[in-house]
Every structure is written in structure tokens, then in C-alpha cells.
Design a protein around this motif. Structure first.
Motif, mmCIF file in Angstrom:
data_model
loop_
_atom_site.group_PDB
_atom_site.id
_atom_site.type_symbol
_atom_site.label_atom_id
_atom_site.label_comp_id
_atom_site.label_asym_id
_atom_site.label_seq_id
_atom_site.Cartn_x
_atom_site.Cartn_y
_atom_site.Cartn_z
ATOM 1 N N THR A 205 4.608 3.185 -3.641
ATOM 2 C CA THR A 205 3.579 3.522 -2.878
ATOM 3 C C THR A 205 2.263 3.818 -4.080
ATOM 4 O O THR A 205 1.217 3.316 -3.724
ATOM 5 C CB THR A 205 3.920 5.027 -2.086
ATOM 6 N N GLN B 123 2.504 4.545 4.873
ATOM 7 C CA GLN B 123 4.014 4.941 4.872
ATOM 8 C C GLN B 123 3.841 5.788 6.159
ATOM 9 O O GLN B 123 4.877 5.845 6.968
ATOM 10 C CB GLN B 123 4.441 5.309 3.800
ATOM 11 N N ASP C 253 3.090 -0.562 3.631
ATOM 12 C CA ASP C 253 4.105 0.424 2.910
ATOM 13 C C ASP C 253 4.953 0.770 4.111
ATOM 14 O O ASP C 253 4.958 1.503 5.027
ATOM 15 C CB ASP C 253 3.299 1.509 2.429
HETATM 16 MG MG LIG Z 1 6.540 5.127 -0.755
#
Ligand SMILES: [Mg+2]
Ligand SMILES: Nc1ncnc2c1ncn2[C@@H]1O[C@H](COP(=O)(O)OP(=O)(O)OP(=O)(O)O)[C@@H](O)[C@H]1O
Length: 210
Positions: A28, A73, A149
Motif C-alpha cells: 500500500t 484497500q 489495492d
Molecule cells: Mg495494504
């Protein structure tokens, strides 16, 4: 702490590149740096030969709005906006007419299988539905670089594959690139290349699919 260290890779237009690695390996963080969200302490991020981290803050904001589609995410949907309003945001920021933006947003919600959820607030959506709203929002304005993500983490296998297949078929073309971070081996078949990360470094590269 050092989350990403000495990472060097190229994402080509026309390809769907996967980055895989264990939790905490820096995926990330890396995506945030390549998409103009998090400034690296050192190194360069070049898009079409220009280092994005030499841009002014206003230019960076334009870069993120006009060139990047990002699926976070944890989705980052606006809690007080409906699904359609969330998806319309990039178009409204680009000064498109409100009603036209909402119509386009609804079309993209239909594409991700959420036609009947357009007037719903995020809190009433399941995790997978929120993820699909986030995907619709990332692709609605046709970004040159699409970054996802863990886009299938909350989706069942069939829905996850359907969405990635859709993104590959309808969003990817020779002038675009898609970078996906994933733990989900079920979607590996869609990768053109796979980069492996561990402890903030690239540990391997697979050509083709696994
Ligand atoms: Mg991540
Ligand atoms: N803002 C921050 N401040 C301090 N440490 C951070 C910060 N963001 C991330 N880290 C640390 O950097 C490392 C890499 O985090 P990152 O979120 O990039 O990993 P990841 O590969 O995306 O993990 P996951 O698969 O769980 O999402 C982790 O050890 C994390 O704790």
C-alpha cells in the motif's frame, strides 16, 4: 520505519501488473507513492518520463484527478453521499454537470452489478458492495492509470473474477495501465506480470501468469 526500500519497477501501458506479497511488505505504501498520495523520501516516480514528485501541489492534485483511478484497500467512500454521488465525485470535480455526472455514475454502478443500490448510503452496503462502488468511482472518468489495492478482498470468488475480468476487458487498452495489489491467488490468471514484494523490497518477477 522503512516501509519500501530500493524498489525499482516499470509498469507498461497496455498491461495489467500484479504486486503480491505478505501483509506489511509495503504494497500500500508503494501504491501511495506511485499515485501521488505519499511523497517518497528518495527516488523518482516517472509517468511518461516526468517525475511526478517534482510537481507543485496543485499539479499533483490535477495529476491524481485526471490520470489516476485509485481503489483504496478500505474503500474511503464518503459516508454521507449515496453510491451514485460517490461514483460521480471525479466527474463533478472535473466540472461536469451534476445530472450528467449522476447518470454516468449510475451506468458504472450497473456495470459493477449495483444498479439497484445507487440511492443507498455506504453504511447500508456490504463490504463487497462498497468495494464495487469504489471500483466504479475509480473507473468512471477513464483514468490512464488504474490502481487497485486488494480489490477483491471482500468479494466472493466469482464476483471478484468477474470484476477483474471486466476491468481487464473494458478498461485496459494500449494507452492505459492497471496495477493491482492482491493476496487473492484466484485472480492471478488475469495478470500479465506479477511482482513479488517482501520487507519493502522486490523479491521476484514472474512473466506471464502463474
Ligand atoms: Mg495494504
Ligand atoms: N503511516 C505509517 N506510519 C508508520 N508505519 C506505517 C505507516 N503506514 C504503514 N506503515 C508500516 O509500513 C509497513 C508496510 O505497510 P503497508 O500498509 O504498505 O503494507 P501492505 O503490504 O500494504 O500490507 P497489507 O497486505 O496488510 O495491506 C508496515 O509494517 C506498516 O506497519
Amino acid at each position: 520505519m522503512t516501509a519500501v526500500n530500493g524498489v525499482d519497477f516499470v509498469a507498461h501501458f497496455g498491461e495489467m501488473l500484479f504486486i503480491v506479497g505478505p501483509s506489511g511488505s509495503g504494497k500500500t505504501t508503494l501504491l501511495s507513492m506511485v499515485s501521488g498520495i505519499l511523497r517518497p523520501n528518495a527516488g523518482t516516480v516517472s509517468v511518461n518520463g516526468d517525475d511526478i514528485w517534482t510537481l507543485t501541489n496543485d499539479q499533483l492534485a490535477d495529476f491524481r484527478l485526471n490520470r489516476i483511478g485509485f481503489v483504496f484497500q478500505d474503500y474511503h467512500l464518503f459516508p454521507r453521499l449515496t453510491s451514485a454521488e460517490n461514483v460521480a465525485i471525479p466527474l463533478i470535480l472535473k466540472h461536469l454537470d451534476w445530472n450528467e455526472s449522476i447518470v454516468a455514475a449510475k451506468k458504472y454502478l450497473e456495470i459493477v452489478g449495483l444498479k439497484d443500490r445507487s440511492e443507498i448510503l455506504p453504511v447500508k452496503l456490504s463490504g463487497g458492495e462498497q468495494q464495487r462502488v469504489a471500483i466504479a468511482r475509480a473507473i468512471v472518468s477513464g483514468p490512464q492509470i488504474l490502481i487497485l489495492d486488494e480489490p477483491t478482498a471482500s468479494l466472493d470468488g466469482d464476483t471478484g473474477k468477474m470484476i477483474i475480468a471486466f476491468v481487464k476487458e473494458k478498461v485496459l487498452n494500449k494507452d492505459r495501465c492497471i496495477v493491482i495489489v492482491t493476496h487473492d491467488a484466484r485472480i492471478n490468471e488475469y495478470a500479465d506480470r506479477i511482482i513479488h514484494m517482501e520487507d519493502g523490497r522486490i523479491t521476484g518477477l514472474d512473466k506471464g501468469t502463474e
